[in-house]
Design a protein around this motif. Sequence first.
Motif, PDB file in Angstrom:
ATOM      1  N   GLY B 163       7.218   7.892  17.021  1.00  8.25           N
ATOM      2  CA  GLY B 163       6.044   7.032  17.123  1.00  8.25           C
ATOM      3  C   GLY B 163       6.470   6.584  18.732  1.00  8.25           C
ATOM      4  O   GLY B 163       6.230   7.428  19.707  1.00  8.25           O
ATOM      5  N   ASN B 505       2.586  -4.599  13.453  1.00  3.25           N
ATOM      6  CA  ASN B 505       3.949  -5.062  12.807  1.00  3.25           C
ATOM      7  C   ASN B 505       4.925  -5.199  13.649  1.00  3.25           C
ATOM      8  O   ASN B 505       5.696  -6.003  13.739  1.00  3.25           O
ATOM      9  N   GLU B 575      14.091 -21.484   8.989  1.00  2.00           N
ATOM     10  CA  GLU B 575      14.187 -20.838   7.621  1.00  2.00           C
ATOM     11  C   GLU B 575      14.516 -19.389   8.237  1.00  2.00           C
ATOM     12  O   GLU B 575      15.313 -18.991   7.388  1.00  2.00           O
ATOM     13  N   PHE B 591      19.789  -4.839  11.175  1.00  2.00           N
ATOM     14  CA  PHE B 591      18.634  -4.049  10.962  1.00  2.00           C
ATOM     15  C   PHE B 591      18.030  -4.552   9.454  1.00  2.00           C
ATOM     16  O   PHE B 591      16.852  -4.894   9.182  1.00  2.00           O
ATOM     17  N   SER B 595      14.959  -6.629   8.329  1.00  2.00           N
ATOM     18  CA  SER B 595      14.067  -6.347   7.430  1.00  2.00           C
ATOM     19  C   SER B 595      13.790  -7.366   6.144  1.00  2.00           C
ATOM     20  O   SER B 595      12.549  -7.342   5.588  1.00  2.00           O
ATOM     21  N   VAL B 599       9.490  -9.291   5.587  1.00  2.00           N
ATOM     22  CA  VAL B 599       8.179  -9.366   4.568  1.00  2.00           C
ATOM     23  C   VAL B 599       7.851 -10.686   4.762  1.00  2.00           C
ATOM     24  O   VAL B 599       6.597 -10.803   4.553  1.00  2.00           O
ATOM     25  N   TYR B 600       8.572 -11.942   4.317  1.00  2.00           N
ATOM     26  CA  TYR B 600       7.742 -13.161   4.310  1.00  2.00           C
ATOM     27  C   TYR B 600       7.653 -13.986   5.547  1.00  2.00           C
ATOM     28  O   TYR B 600       7.085 -14.974   5.493  1.00  2.00           O
ATOM     29  N   ARG B 601       8.852 -13.946   6.573  1.00  2.00           N
ATOM     30  CA  ARG B 601       8.792 -14.768   7.391  1.00  2.00           C
ATOM     31  C   ARG B 601       8.494 -14.371   8.820  1.00  2.00           C
ATOM     32  O   ARG B 601       7.385 -15.111   9.452  1.00  2.00           O
TER      33      ARG B 601
END
Lengths: 739, 739
Positions: B163, B505, B575, B591, B595, B599-601
């Motif tokens: 990439g 992302n 948090e 890393f 990861s 996802v949520y933060r």
Amino acid sequence: MADLSFIPDLPSGPLDCYRSTASFDWKQLKLSLEGDLDLLKLKYKIWKTLEKDLLFAPPSVTPSVEEQKRITQLQLKKINNYKFMTYEMFKSSYSKRTRAIMTINEAVQSVNPSVSVKMAIGIYLFSNALLSLGTERHYKFFEATIWNREILASFALTEVAHGSDARLMCTTASYDPKSREFVVHTPDFKAAKCWVGNLGRTCTHTLLFAQLITPDGTNHGLHGFVVPVRDPATLETYPGLVVGDMGEKIDGTNQGLHGFVVPVRDPATLETYPGLVVGDMGEKIGVNGIDNGRQLCGRSLARWLITPDGTNHGLHGFVVPVRDPATLETYPGLVVGDMGEKIGVNGIDNGFIMFNQYRIPRENLLNRTADVTEDGVYESSFSEPSKMLGAALENLSAGRIGIMQESCHTISSAVAIAIRYAATRRQFGAKDDEIPLLEYELHSAAVSEIHAMVSCSKPLLTWTTLDAVQQCREACGGHGYLKCANLGDLRCNHEPTVTYEGDNNVLSQQAGNWLLRQYEQAAGGVDSPLGTVTFLTRCQDILADKFSCERTEQLKDVKFIISTYQWLLCWLLKETHQQYESEVSKGQSKFEAKSKCQVYRWKTLSRVYAEYLAIIFCSESVSQEDTGLRPVLNKLLVMYGLWSLDQHLVELYQGGFASGDSLALLLRAAILEMCAQLKPEVVSVVDALAPTDFVLNSVLGKSDGNLYQNLQKALFGGAGTMERASWWREVVNSAPSKL
Amino acid sequence: MADLSFIPDLPSGPLDCYRSTASFDWKQLKLSLEGDLDLLKLKYKIWKTLEKDLLFAPPSVTPSVEEQKRITQLQLKKINNYKFMTYEMFKSSYSKRTRAIMTINEAVQSVNPSVSVKMAIGIYLFSNALLSLGTERHYKFFEATIWNREILASFALTEVAHGSDARLMCTTASYDPKSREFVVHTPDFKAAKCWVGNLGRTCTHTLLFAQLITPDGTNHGLHGFVVPVRDPATLETYPGLVVGDMGEKIDGTNQGLHGFVVPVRDPATLETYPGLVVGDMGEKIGVNGIDNGRQLCGRSLARWLITPDGTNHGLHGFVVPVRDPATLETYPGLVVGDMGEKIGVNGIDNGFIMFNQYRIPRENLLNRTADVTEDGVYESSFSEPSKMLGAALENLSAGRIGIMQESCHTISSAVAIAIRYAATRRQFGAKDDEIPLLEYELHSAAVSEIHAMVSCSKPLLTWTTLDAVQQCREACGGHGYLKCANLGDLRCNHEPTVTYEGDNNVLSQQAGNWLLRQYEQAAGGVDSPLGTVTFLTRCQDILADKFSCERTEQLKDVKFIISTYQWLLCWLLKETHQQYESEVSKGQSKFEAKSKCQVYRWKTLSRVYAEYLAIIFCSESVSQEDTGLRPVLNKLLVMYGLWSLDQHLVELYQGGFASGDSLALLLRAAILEMCAQLKPEVVSVVDALAPTDFVLNSVLGKSDGNLYQNLQKALFGGAGTMERASWWREVVNSAPSKL
């Protein structure tokens, strides 16, 4: 164990390492998901047959939309000849026959969605409607459609300015006792039937829904009127008129006899002005450079006048011949056209139609609920026959279930592409992909509960699929944007499902209505033959529940998920009911009150019910599974349940089911743990979900996992891909410097 | 008041009733949103010019992808000739010049997004890179690009299997002191440069990024090797080889001399096997039915061997001639091809390129940070010149800001179509549409804060636009699915923005990283020259806040929205920091720890920061507004703020900012009240947001509101729309019954 050797083995390659970690056999999972060995065999038979047939080979560049229509129609003809539906299937039980039809539909849809839509509308929907709305005298149409495949039909309901609200339709069918015909008429462009699949180019008959008008009110017959046609100041034709000849040319000398100058086209864009139908005369013997277009004042000057006291018996169904089946020429008296290019499914020729006093035989009325005698008397044994029709139309759930099945295919294919790409592109990276895995069983039981179930599940599934395909595209990065990755086509072809066969928002509201009725009468017992909402009788107890888990293991349990969903449904129903009552008591109309509740509650309610249904039925299936598949199926179910609950955290907090951070923390930790548990299984799950490579048709998602070789082949093999552009002379500068 | 008579008045029609309820003048709002009178004039000048030029007339059917490329290139040439960028603009301040370029870009993008991409990459990005990375000796390229428009360039960075991680790129440029040239080479297909806009068909030069290798390590020079070419068992060429002649035919007698049979194409699909480059010899004098394709063992047998002890100085920029500007023929030694069909922006010829020991002059190295002497010695005054380059590339924020501006146009157009359609289709119905209205000011200040701001705002804006366009399509029902509604093209052309110029992302993560650094050092003071995160020093106090409102009026206040956002940011940072530290202390790698938080933060954190930025800068602009526009702008800002907060209710509950139902209830009630307040304004807001009808190019969204006349014109006027299909003979049954 069933013999699944008819499913081709997957090629060995870079994906082997991921497949070796799976706890189950992917072919057995595929069978479990399909639910029936014979249907799975049928599906593979269709895929193998079509893969061998060059007419179904994926084109190397997207054909023009016209060419897509041609190929689609040729493919339909070929599928008719293959006779995948055997006589034996047709004679089997209703449930077996329906599932066979749905399987054929899904298998064909996955190869070319346009063909399956064409077939579903033109053959199955039409012949079913003949059976349910017509009588013996319509059997000739049924036979010509389903057996001889001579008729390809369409379904003309929606009008340009009116969605699916049948009461507002303006197309009329007035009975003329003299000729024993119905005279079908379109008052204006807003009443043109539109979006009629198969109508644009190919159907020979349409199933028309029109307001039936009998002559027992006053019918004033043919009158001459002075009708304003063009603005004297600008000579522009007034909007709303179709002026022009619709049939064959009678006499070339008609040209130019009108004696005034009519502006025909905007000189800036060469677009014909609204209200005109202007056409080229076509090829002549010589001098073909000159276009002999012509305009005649046409038949629209003569009008049937139907006064308000003419009795309108409401919407009825009619079989209307549209094209000569031998030549595909449109019959005179009709204006039929193609809707033009769409965002996707361009193989379907969606059309529009306007009727200009178009006559059809009396017998073409579908007369199961009501008929008109030869003398023009309206007869019915039902008190409100047009309402019967409306109800019958509303409950045509088959189309919606078909869409759900197709969505399952679309989401499976998109996920297969994204997961295989991810597995070959790099080791599993930063984030895991959730696999919302849904399985719907078809039941035949109480109509209203089924209607509610279908009405909420179709939106859930089609919206979820739309989101998932988009996420899969993004997960594949730039390469996902290549046409040959197939994610774009999957998306664009799926896109209209959120609107058609019942707009998702409208359907959600209907499901919400049913749920509210059950809630309101819950004290006296619910009307839920399938038992999906019997828990509502325990509403008070359920709402007393509080979240009290302390470890993620307690959440990763189907029982927890189901009981939390029951709490959610009870709370949402209570709140929606209260809000609605409060708005009504403030003096709001029922419509306004519903609107206010709609934004935040009704839609959520319907979605939560649909998720609940998916979870309880899937849970039942999993518990009946006696092969080695139960562990993986259970993991997928728990994953889906937790992922879905995560969307409703606000309601769980707002309603006091939980407070503080433990619910959100534990739920999201549980989801991450499930991701980790599913990681070794995911490539094989995808193998079970994916169709064959031919059907998947994606350079990124091939089952051999040879990503770069496949990509190289696709890039190097594109037509003319390494040629100098043929238009290079037009774009180079003259005499540029050498740099 | 500024004279805005250069903005054409809107036609009177069915929308008048909605326009009369607006509290403001839509032209003044348009100016306020644009922010600069001269730029608004420039935009209208461009739109009017292009509307008059038939080359820019919207095609009646979508042209083939090849034709789209041709038209795009011709349009670019025409725009070059129009010279919208005057010499005066070019000589003005950096800020004025940049905004002029961005305005031209936006105006062109709104007419054909492919042209603006072509121009941005081929002219502006290339010439800027020459200025920032090159020196005097590259001025000839600059001049030929920006002034003479003889060079159209491309930007070759991404490789097939890598990439945007510059360290992993495999293309090498090895210096050959004998000839004073760099030898550029592509080791395998995974290293082929790909997705290079303008490369497929049209660019004459590419700005290449390759690993620079000097001969001061051991360079073993040219060697002969025995290289396995084909599998002896199947005679298939091994993957990874490009075998075949890449230049002109030298001698026809070469054909067939090899004496063995080579499988060239799969007999089932006629696709060339991977690893082969096979081409047709082109047109001959006669017998054109026979294709004289040929294959030669090509130059790939000779290879430069570069051992690991050869010094690799990392990624550097080079100007590489690709095509002869006079003929557009590709130079020998290159394999250049077009990426083929994409989901959208097909006017851009994205290409791939492989170098086979391709030589370019020493001077073509962009040598601002480092150079190679004629003798092959690497010289630099910087300690890590390749890191300088990486940093320079990372901070190329201009492209991302351009994307944001284009997204604003896309979302404005989609909303204009949907609102005008809604207003003409029926009275405002069940639900109101929210108008997320964002305005970004461009500042020049501290690079890292700006990078963080751009990195979070580009994802927010591109994702919001994608969702909004989809919702607009659904709000327009079936008619929104028509190609001529333009919502499909708006969506498909917008779609890649979430991936390119920094995947959303990845960018979100970078913004999150910066925020975390600020949080960790907040006690000692934050590094926030623009002041966007100075509130972090009060973190403890802010987190002590609790929700205590009792009436919706208290929420409908920008101060409430801003302070709630500050609470959200503080809580999310606390948090995320804790979770990250806890994962690291458990022994996870950095890393893996990232990861888990991602996802949520991390993504939420970045999104919340972007929304906060939009709100504070917009609030500042609104407070400076001294015309009558302040009330409507304030309403829109409050609406946006509340709507955005609604997405973060979970975090507000989870973190204990609120408990029970009052926050959710009041917030949603306030949103509904804002909808009601904005209803009388919305059509005029949309008038201010919308471009001219020519640019909007939507049958549903025309400013005259004559929905059905416009629809009729589009449907009746489609090419051949009412013709019988030309392929009717192929699809009718022979001798069907007459029914």
